[in-house]
Design a protein around this motif. Structure first.
Motif, PDB file in Angstrom:
ATOM      1  N   UNK A 187       0.837  -1.198   0.000  1.00 56.82           N
ATOM      2  CA  UNK A 187       0.000   0.000   0.000  1.00 56.82           C
ATOM      3  C   UNK A 187       0.872   1.249   0.000  1.00 56.82           C
ATOM      4  N   UNK A 188       0.247   2.367  -0.286  1.00 59.88           N
ATOM      5  CA  UNK A 188       0.970   3.635  -0.359  1.00 59.88           C
ATOM      6  C   UNK A 188       1.455   4.054   1.020  1.00 59.88           C
ATOM      7  N   UNK A 189       2.649   4.596   1.057  1.00 62.25           N
ATOM      8  CA  UNK A 189       3.254   5.037   2.307  1.00 62.25           C
ATOM      9  C   UNK A 189       2.794   6.462   2.623  1.00 62.25           C
ATOM     10  N   UNK A 190       2.422   6.700   3.871  1.00 63.38           N
ATOM     11  CA  UNK A 190       1.905   8.010   4.243  1.00 63.38           C
ATOM     12  C   UNK A 190       2.971   8.945   4.780  1.00 63.38           C
ATOM     13  N   UNK A 191       4.103   8.454   5.201  1.00 63.22           N
ATOM     14  CA  UNK A 191       5.178   9.325   5.673  1.00 63.22           C
ATOM     15  C   UNK A 191       6.283   9.387   4.624  1.00 63.22           C
ATOM     16  N   UNK A 192       5.949  10.004   3.518  1.00 65.23           N
ATOM     17  CA  UNK A 192       6.869  10.121   2.393  1.00 65.23           C
ATOM     18  C   UNK A 192       7.941  11.164   2.685  1.00 65.23           C
ATOM     19  N   UNK A 193       9.106  11.036   2.030  1.00 64.23           N
ATOM     20  CA  UNK A 193      10.152  12.050   2.223  1.00 64.23           C
ATOM     21  C   UNK A 193       9.703  13.394   1.656  1.00 64.23           C
ATOM     22  N   UNK A 194      10.220  14.468   2.245  1.00 64.55           N
ATOM     23  CA  UNK A 194       9.816  15.805   1.813  1.00 64.55           C
ATOM     24  C   UNK A 194      10.429  16.174   0.471  1.00 64.55           C
ATOM     25  N   UNK A 195      11.609  15.674   0.193  1.00 64.76           N
ATOM     26  CA  UNK A 195      12.238  15.964  -1.093  1.00 64.76           C
ATOM     27  C   UNK A 195      12.209  14.713  -1.963  1.00 64.76           C
ATOM     28  N   UNK A 196      12.130  14.918  -3.248  1.00 65.56           N
ATOM     29  CA  UNK A 196      12.063  13.806  -4.195  1.00 65.56           C
ATOM     30  C   UNK A 196      13.389  13.053  -4.318  1.00 65.56           C
TER      31      UNK A 196
END
Length: 60
Positions: free
Chosen positions: A26-35
């Motif tokens: 499933x999609x992660x909700x705590x993604x990094x702020x920068x790509x």
């Protein structure tokens, strides 16, 4: 992983190996702020142990 192989493995490494094997999570909700955030790569010995554990559990 600690019970199965005696290795301490981070969930990030397990997720990387699952993605290599084509297991979609499933999609992660705590993604990094920068790509361009850098992630540590899973060492080959731990990758091999994770794949063995996933085979044992019938996931791959």
């Amino acid at each position: 992983m600690l019970e199965y192989s005696g290795l301490k493995v981070s969930s990030l490494y397990i997720t990387q190996v699952k993605q290599q094997c084509g297991i979609i999570e499933r999609e992660n909700y705590n993604k990094p702020k920068s790509e361009d955030a850098k992630h540590p790569q899973c060492p080959s010995d731990k990758e091999k142990a994770i794949k063995e554990a996933l085979k044992h559990l019938g996931m791959i």
